[in-house]
Design a protein around this motif. Sequence first.
Motif, mmCIF file in Angstrom:
data_model
loop_
_atom_site.group_PDB
_atom_site.id
_atom_site.type_symbol
_atom_site.label_atom_id
_atom_site.label_comp_id
_atom_site.label_asym_id
_atom_site.label_seq_id
_atom_site.Cartn_x
_atom_site.Cartn_y
_atom_site.Cartn_z
ATOM 1 N N GLU A 158 0.833 -1.203 0.000
ATOM 2 C CA GLU A 158 0.000 0.000 0.000
ATOM 3 C C GLU A 158 0.868 1.253 0.000
ATOM 4 O O GLU A 158 0.577 2.226 -0.699
ATOM 5 N N LEU A 159 1.946 1.228 0.760
ATOM 6 C CA LEU A 159 2.865 2.359 0.812
ATOM 7 C C LEU A 159 3.453 2.644 -0.568
ATOM 8 O O LEU A 159 3.553 3.800 -0.987
ATOM 9 N N VAL A 160 3.847 1.610 -1.280
ATOM 10 C CA VAL A 160 4.404 1.760 -2.627
ATOM 11 C C VAL A 160 3.381 2.421 -3.552
ATOM 12 O O VAL A 160 3.708 3.350 -4.306
ATOM 13 N N MET A 161 2.134 1.967 -3.508
ATOM 14 C CA MET A 161 1.090 2.544 -4.367
ATOM 15 C C MET A 161 0.845 4.012 -4.031
ATOM 16 O O MET A 161 0.664 4.846 -4.924
ATOM 17 N N LEU A 162 0.867 4.350 -2.740
ATOM 18 C CA LEU A 162 0.646 5.739 -2.344
ATOM 19 C C LEU A 162 1.793 6.630 -2.813
ATOM 20 O O LEU A 162 1.563 7.767 -3.242
ATOM 21 N N CYS A 163 3.018 6.143 -2.735
ATOM 22 C CA CYS A 163 4.166 6.916 -3.230
ATOM 23 C C CYS A 163 4.005 7.220 -4.712
ATOM 24 O O CYS A 163 4.306 8.326 -5.178
ATOM 25 N N GLN A 164 3.535 6.243 -5.465
ATOM 26 C CA GLN A 164 3.331 6.447 -6.896
ATOM 27 C C GLN A 164 2.207 7.442 -7.143
ATOM 28 O O GLN A 164 2.285 8.301 -8.034
ATOM 29 N N ASN A 165 1.138 7.366 -6.342
ATOM 30 C CA ASN A 165 0.015 8.289 -6.511
ATOM 31 C C ASN A 165 0.405 9.725 -6.207
ATOM 32 O O ASN A 165 0.011 10.655 -6.910
ATOM 33 N N PHE A 166 1.183 9.919 -5.137
ATOM 34 C CA PHE A 166 1.527 11.269 -4.690
ATOM 35 C C PHE A 166 2.798 11.807 -5.334
ATOM 36 O O PHE A 166 3.172 12.956 -5.095
ATOM 37 N N GLN A 167 3.473 10.977 -6.131
ATOM 38 C CA GLN A 167 4.679 11.412 -6.832
ATOM 39 C C GLN A 167 5.680 12.054 -5.873
ATOM 40 O O GLN A 167 6.163 13.167 -6.085
ATOM 41 N N THR A 168 5.988 11.331 -4.819
ATOM 42 C CA THR A 168 6.905 11.849 -3.820
ATOM 43 C C THR A 168 8.200 11.055 -3.816
ATOM 44 O O THR A 168 8.233 9.893 -4.219
ATOM 45 N N LYS A 169 9.278 11.686 -3.339
ATOM 46 C CA LYS A 169 10.578 11.035 -3.247
ATOM 47 C C LYS A 169 11.024 10.837 -1.799
ATOM 48 O O LYS A 169 12.068 10.243 -1.550
ATOM 49 N N TYR A 170 10.233 11.355 -0.850
ATOM 50 C CA TYR A 170 10.621 11.285 0.550
ATOM 51 C C TYR A 170 9.416 10.887 1.398
ATOM 52 O O TYR A 170 8.337 11.459 1.255
ATOM 53 N N VAL A 171 9.630 9.918 2.280
ATOM 54 C CA VAL A 171 8.537 9.386 3.101
ATOM 55 C C VAL A 171 9.033 9.169 4.524
ATOM 56 O O VAL A 171 10.172 8.737 4.742
ATOM 57 N N TYR A 172 8.165 9.475 5.487
ATOM 58 C CA TYR A 172 8.368 9.069 6.868
ATOM 59 C C TYR A 172 7.329 8.009 7.209
ATOM 60 O O TYR A 172 6.172 8.109 6.796
ATOM 61 N N LEU A 173 7.727 7.006 7.976
ATOM 62 C CA LEU A 173 6.777 6.103 8.612
ATOM 63 C C LEU A 173 6.700 6.469 10.086
ATOM 64 O O LEU A 173 7.682 6.915 10.683
ATOM 65 N N ALA A 174 5.530 6.285 10.658
ATOM 66 C CA ALA A 174 5.366 6.576 12.082
ATOM 67 C C ALA A 174 4.241 5.718 12.635
ATOM 68 O O ALA A 174 3.255 5.462 11.953
ATOM 69 N N LYS A 193 12.488 -2.731 7.407
ATOM 70 C CA LYS A 193 13.388 -3.308 6.400
ATOM 71 C C LYS A 193 12.661 -3.550 5.074
ATOM 72 O O LYS A 193 13.205 -3.260 4.005
ATOM 73 N N TRP A 194 11.447 -4.083 5.147
ATOM 74 C CA TRP A 194 10.671 -4.300 3.926
ATOM 75 C C TRP A 194 10.400 -2.970 3.220
ATOM 76 O O TRP A 194 10.495 -2.874 1.989
ATOM 77 N N ALA A 195 10.046 -1.937 3.994
ATOM 78 C CA ALA A 195 9.725 -0.637 3.404
ATOM 79 C C ALA A 195 10.939 -0.020 2.712
ATOM 80 O O ALA A 195 10.839 0.517 1.606
ATOM 81 N N ILE A 196 12.105 -0.084 3.357
ATOM 82 C CA ILE A 196 13.326 0.461 2.759
ATOM 83 C C ILE A 196 13.615 -0.221 1.429
ATOM 84 O O ILE A 196 13.896 0.431 0.414
ATOM 85 N N ALA A 197 13.537 -1.550 1.405
ATOM 86 C CA ALA A 197 13.838 -2.292 0.186
ATOM 87 C C ALA A 197 12.869 -1.955 -0.934
ATOM 88 O O ALA A 197 13.270 -1.705 -2.079
ATOM 89 N N ALA A 198 11.568 -1.919 -0.613
ATOM 90 C CA ALA A 198 10.559 -1.652 -1.642
ATOM 91 C C ALA A 198 10.685 -0.242 -2.194
ATOM 92 O O ALA A 198 10.569 -0.019 -3.409
#
Length: 250
Positions: A158-174, A193-198
């Motif tokens: 889901e995080l990957v899809m949202l990054c593509q939708n928002f066209q962003t290069k920087y993300v924080y998880l919290a 670890k999964w998030a960093i790799a994806a």
Amino acid sequence: MKNEQIHTDHRSRMRARIAANGILSLADHEILEYLLYPFVPRKDTNPIAHALMDKFGSFSAVLDADPAALATIPNMTKGAALFLSSLSDVARKFCSDAGAERPRVDTYERATGYLVKLMKNLGEERIYALFVDNSGRLKEKCELGSGTADECRIRVNELVMLCQNFQTKYVYLAHNHPAGVAKPSFSDVEFTKWAIAALEVLGVRLVDHIIVAGDKTYSFKQDGMMDRFKSGYLDFIRNGRLTSPGRNDR
């Protein structure tokens, strides 16, 4: 009755166009025509819209005009004039509020300050992603789910899809720990670890993963874990072997 039916059909087609393509797909005079519908229910608002554009010269000039000046246009009502003249202030209010809701999270202090306010009083664990623009200002905030991070692969997708939708290069998880312990669990580590790799595959940088426990916080970045996980992933890509921290490294 025939003219009224023509106007009704035209308005229905206009609304269908807006529903399908958005209001910005219309020409400036068509937007004005549409905005006038509730205030001029029994007349064709197209000539009124053209007259407004001819007199004031542009869409923005119409909205900035005085209500008395707008009311001089034939078939304009006082209610329509007052409504149109208020829209520029409404737009300014929207932009002001939107700017206030997009704080800078470009430092650890700013990011944790924002996240503590957001999550310190939540009664259940929730996971958020903050999508940040190139200047470090928050673009979007999305909740990835509630509960623990055990289903990390699903949430990373889901995080990957949202990054593509928002066209962003920087993300924080919290996420928050309602029990009050600002320390990552095994699931938190695996999720990170999964998030960093994806995200590396997308060319997106996971800036940090922050845990909020009341007023206390834990940062994977401040603890050196973000760089360690990233170097482990890159080592795997280059050499086909994964460097993974054990429990004693956390």
